[in-house]
Design a protein around this motif. Structure first.
Motif, mmCIF file in Angstrom:
data_model
loop_
_atom_site.group_PDB
_atom_site.id
_atom_site.type_symbol
_atom_site.label_atom_id
_atom_site.label_comp_id
_atom_site.label_asym_id
_atom_site.label_seq_id
_atom_site.Cartn_x
_atom_site.Cartn_y
_atom_site.Cartn_z
ATOM 1 N N ASP A 1 -3.018 -7.433 2.616
ATOM 2 C CA ASP A 1 -3.016 -7.405 1.159
ATOM 3 C C ASP A 1 -2.720 -8.782 0.563
ATOM 4 O O ASP A 1 -2.028 -9.606 1.166
ATOM 5 N N ARG B 1 -2.824 -6.166 -7.152
ATOM 6 C CA ARG B 1 -2.815 -6.179 -5.695
ATOM 7 C C ARG B 1 -4.221 -5.944 -5.192
ATOM 8 O O ARG B 1 -4.895 -5.008 -5.608
ATOM 9 N N ASP C 1 6.778 -6.900 0.253
ATOM 10 C CA ASP C 1 6.968 -5.459 0.400
ATOM 11 C C ASP C 1 8.244 -5.122 1.154
ATOM 12 O O ASP C 1 8.701 -3.978 1.110
ATOM 13 N N ARG D 1 -6.200 -4.927 -2.036
ATOM 14 C CA ARG D 1 -5.981 -4.295 -0.740
ATOM 15 C C ARG D 1 -6.908 -4.897 0.309
ATOM 16 O O ARG D 1 -8.047 -5.246 0.028
#
Length: 429
Positions: free
Chosen positions: A2, A426, A407, A428
């Motif tokens: 990501d 974000r 994260d 992916r």
């Protein structure tokens, strides 16, 4: 893998709910190993480090369950996690698990205290210096444990149980204090812990242990007295709000400009950082709801900072403050006294055009008027979020790569910033 895309230039306006503290949740979860009863933790943040620790504890036989969502609950509300270690099935913490998260090494203390033995791999985690475990092992030896290091594993034994003793830390250590507390609560007799860490997360652990039946005096001070008990029982405890997350968003609001309410955080948990933020020109207002931070039209003033153990300026906010200082109207000096290799974000901030030079344990930051968006790469948990702060104020687009570091420590970061008007997305993999 990501990535996060940020288009800078939008002021932040709105409210941000502060999640439960990662640095409190991890030792609290590990404390579940101390009792066959059930420990219920509320407000546990949804983070990759928390998920990893659930796996590690499960490897030891802890039954980990997460309560379902309740009416009105959102994705930004913390989890309710139930941990039941009725039977410890394995006292070995293997390399492939411990190497992924440094805090998991702390399982050595409750396993040793309850089972009389533990074999735990030497830790991994962020590459921000050596961060040796010698003080943690010293604390266990003071309580009667025999320690052996073999093939990358710490083998700790106390077949007849631990015995109270005196632990004098030569320097303040959060991990050492966590370890000493979890070992001492089941040791025979009284343990004195001197020069203990006073961080709110240490206090949170101590208060939870008391709910579980531990006897601890001096909570919140540099000297803790622990009277060991034969057994602990289950309890329910709410994880305190994350002062590092709150400080991060406070600096972000000052950097981008605007007006942000940080919900649920207590000012005294990060007063040193808030004092520096006010010196930099932001307005900080404590309310019943939390902390309001605003900066509208005024320039950012240069401020010198030295990291210190609590209640001083946190090392975990150093990178974020450096990002803020890149746009100050003058030169600031940021001195890092906790970790010797915690300036890896400097080279990435330079990609925005920031002017920073290193001088031993200090970084000299010459503020500039305009940062330019750039492709950058996260290098560790706190450094990665400093790039977010810089990107919020930079002209154009920034692409942050390797955001798995983010994260590990920041829950719903894109959602929280977006609700305040930031242009964050974000992407992916």
């Amino acid at each position: 893998m990501d990535r996060i895309k940020i288009v800078g230039g939008s002021p932040l306006r709105g409210s941000i709910p502060i999640s439960g503290a990662k640095n409190a949740a991890l030792p609290l979860m590990i404390a579940s190993l101390l009792t066959p009863g059930t420990l219920v933790l509320e407000n546990v943040p949804r983070l990759s480090d928390v998920r990893m620790l659930k796996r590690i504890l499960g490897n030891h036989g802890v039954d980990v369950t997460v309560a379902g969502k309740r009416i009105g609950e959102t994705g930004e509300d913390g989890e309710v996690v139930r941990l039941s270690a009725a039977a410890i099935v394995d006292t070995v913490a293997p390399y492939e698990l411990v190497s992924q998260m440094r805090a998991s090494f702390w399982v050595v203390a409750p396993l040793l205290a309850r089972m009389g033995e533990a074999k735990v791999s030497l830790p991994g985690g962020c590459a921000i210096g050596t961060r040796p475990v010698d003080l943690l092992l010293m604390a266990l030896e003071k309580l009667g444990a025999s320690i052996e290091i073999d093939a990358g594993y710490v083998i700790a034994r106390a077949p007849k149980g631990l015995t109270g003793g005196e632990i004098d830390f030569p320097k303040v250590t959060v991990g050492g204090t966590h370890t000493a507390l979890m070992a001492a609560v089941l040791a025979r007799g009284t343990t004195l812990i001197r020069n203990a860490a006073r961080e709110p997360e240490v206090t949170d652990l101590a208060e939870c242990l008391v709910k579980m039946g531990a006897r601890i005096k001096g909570i919140g001070t540099a000297e803790l007295e622990v009277e060991g008990v034969a057994n602990l029982h289950g309890a329910t405890h709410r994880v305190l709000p994350d002062r590092i997350e709150a400080g991060t968003y406070a600096f972000a609001a000052a950097m981008a400009g605007g007006d942000v309410m940080l919900e649920g955080i207590a000012p005294h948990h990060l007063q040193a950082a808030l004092d520096k933020l006010e010196q930099a020109g932001a307005e900080v207002i404590a309310t019943n709801e939390g902390i309001r931070v605003r900066r509208n039209g005024h320039g950012i003033q240069p401020v010198d900072v030295t990291t210190e153990a609590f209640p001083g300026f946190p090392t975990d906010l150093q990178a974020q403050f450096m990002a803020l200082m890149t746009r100050a109207e003058g030169t600031s000096r940021i001195t890092e006294t906790i970790f010797e290799n915690r300036f890896m974000h400097v080279q990435e901030l330079a990609r925005f055009g920031a002017r920073i030079r290193l001088d031993g344990d200090a970084a000299i930051v010459e503020g500039i008027q305009t940062l330019k968006g750039a492709p950058v790469m996260a290098t560790d948990l706190r450094a990665s979020v400093s790039l977010v702060i810089a990107a919020l104020a930079a002209e154009g687009e920034t692409m942050i790569n390797r955001v798995y570091h983010l994260d590990r420590g920041f829950e719903s970061l894109e959602a929280k910033l977006s609700r305040c008007g930031a242009n964050v997305e974000r992407i992916r993999a």
